[in-house]
Design a protein around this motif. Structure first.
Motif, PDB file in Angstrom:
ATOM      1  N   GLY A  31      18.086 -10.687 -39.804  1.00  0.00           N
ATOM      2  CA  GLY A  31      19.053  -9.652 -39.438  1.00  0.00           C
ATOM      3  C   GLY A  31      19.092  -8.551 -40.476  1.00  0.00           C
ATOM      4  N   ILE A  32      19.705  -7.444 -40.110  1.00  0.00           N
ATOM      5  CA  ILE A  32      19.849  -6.317 -41.022  1.00  0.00           C
ATOM      6  C   ILE A  32      20.579  -6.788 -42.287  1.00  0.00           C
ATOM      7  CG2 ILE A  32      21.961  -5.594 -39.799  1.00  0.00           C
ATOM      8  CD1 ILE A  32      21.276  -2.734 -40.586  1.00  0.00           C
ATOM      9  N   GLY A  33      20.035  -6.407 -43.444  1.00  0.00           N
ATOM     10  CA  GLY A  33      20.656  -6.786 -44.711  1.00  0.00           C
ATOM     11  C   GLY A  33      20.295  -8.165 -45.211  1.00  0.00           C
ATOM     12  N   THR A  73      12.020 -16.711 -40.708  1.00  0.00           N
ATOM     13  CA  THR A  73      13.280 -15.980 -40.604  1.00  0.00           C
ATOM     14  C   THR A  73      13.959 -15.961 -41.966  1.00  0.00           C
ATOM     15  OG1 THR A  73      13.756 -16.231 -38.241  1.00  0.00           O
ATOM     16  CG2 THR A  73      15.651 -16.137 -39.694  1.00  0.00           C
ATOM     17  N   VAL A  74      14.453 -14.786 -42.344  1.00  0.00           N
ATOM     18  CA  VAL A  74      15.175 -14.619 -43.601  1.00  0.00           C
ATOM     19  C   VAL A  74      16.661 -14.561 -43.277  1.00  0.00           C
ATOM     20  CG1 VAL A  74      15.436 -13.196 -45.669  1.00  0.00           C
ATOM     21  CG2 VAL A  74      13.242 -13.254 -44.465  1.00  0.00           C
ATOM     22  N   THR A  75      17.454 -15.362 -43.988  1.00  0.00           N
ATOM     23  CA  THR A  75      18.900 -15.364 -43.736  1.00  0.00           C
ATOM     24  C   THR A  75      19.651 -15.047 -45.030  1.00  0.00           C
ATOM     25  OG1 THR A  75      19.193 -17.706 -44.277  1.00  0.00           O
ATOM     26  CG2 THR A  75      18.663 -17.180 -41.979  1.00  0.00           C
ATOM     27  N   ALA A  76      20.899 -14.658 -44.866  1.00  0.00           N
ATOM     28  CA  ALA A  76      21.824 -14.475 -45.983  1.00  0.00           C
ATOM     29  C   ALA A  76      23.223 -14.497 -45.375  1.00  0.00           C
ATOM     30  CB  ALA A  76      21.567 -13.154 -46.688  1.00  0.00           C
ATOM     31  N   PRO A  77      24.239 -14.870 -46.155  1.00  0.00           N
ATOM     32  CA  PRO A  77      25.601 -14.897 -45.599  1.00  0.00           C
ATOM     33  C   PRO A  77      26.008 -13.509 -45.089  1.00  0.00           C
ATOM     34  CG  PRO A  77      25.524 -15.975 -47.753  1.00  0.00           C
ATOM     35  CD  PRO A  77      24.199 -15.307 -47.556  1.00  0.00           C
ATOM     36  N   LEU A  78      26.785 -13.517 -44.028  1.00  0.00           N
ATOM     37  CA  LEU A  78      27.185 -12.271 -43.361  1.00  0.00           C
ATOM     38  C   LEU A  78      27.757 -11.242 -44.334  1.00  0.00           C
ATOM     39  CD1 LEU A  78      27.412 -10.828 -40.643  1.00  0.00           C
ATOM     40  CD2 LEU A  78      29.703 -11.788 -40.401  1.00  0.00           C
ATOM     41  N   GLU A  79      28.668 -11.680 -45.187  1.00  0.00           N
ATOM     42  CA  GLU A  79      29.334 -10.750 -46.106  1.00  0.00           C
ATOM     43  C   GLU A  79      28.327 -10.108 -47.068  1.00  0.00           C
ATOM     44  OE1 GLU A  79      31.882  -8.349 -46.778  1.00  0.00           O
ATOM     45  OE2 GLU A  79      32.438  -9.767 -45.221  1.00  0.00           O
ATOM     46  N   THR A  80      27.382 -10.918 -47.546  1.00  0.00           N
ATOM     47  CA  THR A  80      26.324 -10.408 -48.438  1.00  0.00           C
ATOM     48  C   THR A  80      25.531  -9.326 -47.717  1.00  0.00           C
ATOM     49  OG1 THR A  80      26.121 -12.647 -49.345  1.00  0.00           O
ATOM     50  CG2 THR A  80      24.334 -11.117 -49.843  1.00  0.00           C
ATOM     51  N   ARG A  81      25.174  -9.602 -46.464  1.00  0.00           N
ATOM     52  CA  ARG A  81      24.395  -8.650 -45.673  1.00  0.00           C
ATOM     53  C   ARG A  81      25.153  -7.343 -45.473  1.00  0.00           C
ATOM     54  NH1 ARG A  81      23.191 -11.742 -40.346  1.00  0.00           N
ATOM     55  NH2 ARG A  81      22.392  -9.687 -39.789  1.00  0.00           N
ATOM     56  N   ILE A  82      26.429  -7.455 -45.126  1.00  0.00           N
ATOM     57  CA  ILE A  82      27.239  -6.257 -44.881  1.00  0.00           C
ATOM     58  C   ILE A  82      27.266  -5.378 -46.131  1.00  0.00           C
ATOM     59  CG2 ILE A  82      29.580  -5.408 -44.405  1.00  0.00           C
ATOM     60  CD1 ILE A  82      29.950  -7.943 -42.626  1.00  0.00           C
ATOM     61  N   GLN A  83      27.526  -6.015 -47.287  1.00  0.00           N
ATOM     62  CA  GLN A  83      27.605  -5.257 -48.547  1.00  0.00           C
ATOM     63  C   GLN A  83      26.265  -4.598 -48.886  1.00  0.00           C
ATOM     64  OE1 GLN A  83      30.381  -4.383 -49.773  1.00  0.00           O
ATOM     65  NE2 GLN A  83      31.432  -5.773 -48.365  1.00  0.00           N
TER      66      GLN A  83
END
Length: 195
Positions: free
Chosen positions: A11-13, A129-139
């Motif tokens: 996803g983005i970020g 697939t690359v993942t990261a926690p939602l909040e990290t991505r948003i920032q």
């Protein structure tokens, strides 16, 4: 021996580009679909098709205003489909030629934000697939694109979610801590060497 195509998405970020750079360092050719799409969108036939579909209002003095176009497509799934129908076939053709130019490489990486949504995943031999926690991505995206939280969430909601992506992936890299990320990539590189 056919070149194997490894899809790289997230996803983005999520930090796909960071991951892609690790593969570049490992001498694996990487095709960044979003960058190529951006170049292709400047070609005359694509500009004409976009103008036909979306009208003149998204052009400033014959120059495509990507910001205006983004606002239109990310708030309307139908319009996003229309834009993708113009751009994806052109990117697909460009990528096929690129693969021919790298036919001596045993493995190449196809990096795309919308690997699944566009159907491109069907042409891949393996998918990361690359993942990261939602909040990290948003920032990350707010800092990178100088945009608003609301706009980032709109773009996130236009994409598949992590669970959907993970279900169709062969490898998942959680990209939060650079050290563990690197360990994950090295594991994948070992597997690709045999592949």
């Amino acid at each position: 021996k056919m070149t194997k195509i490894i899809g790289l998405t997230g996803g983005i970020g999520s930090g796909k580009t960071t991951i892609a750079n690790h593969f570049v360092k490992a001498n694996i050719p990487v095709y960044i679909a979003d960058d190529e799409a951006r170049k292709i969108m400047q070609s005359e036939e694509i500009v004409d098709a976009i103008k036909k579909t979306f009208g003149d209002s998204i052009f400033d003095d014959a120059i495509l205003n990507r910001e205006k176009l983004s606002q239109i497509v990310f708030s309307d799934p139908e319009k996003l489909k229309q834009l993708n129908a113009i751009i994806h076939p052109a990117v697909r053709k460009h990528f096929q030629n690129w693969v021919l130019n790298h036919k001596n490489a045993p493995v190449v990486i196809y990096e795309a934000a919308i690997l699944f949504e566009s159907g491109s995943y069907k042409n891949c031999d393996l998918i990361i697939t690359v993942t990261a926690p939602l909040e990290t991505r948003i920032q990350r995206v707010i800092q990178r694109d100088k945009t608003t939280r609301e706009q980032v969430l709109q773009r996130i909601n236009a994409q598949w979610n992590d669970d959907q992506r993970i279900a169709k992936s062969d490898f998942v890299i959680e990209n939060v801590n650079p050290k563990t990320t690197k360990t994950e990539i090295n594991k994948i590189l070992k597997i690709l060497k045999i592949y």
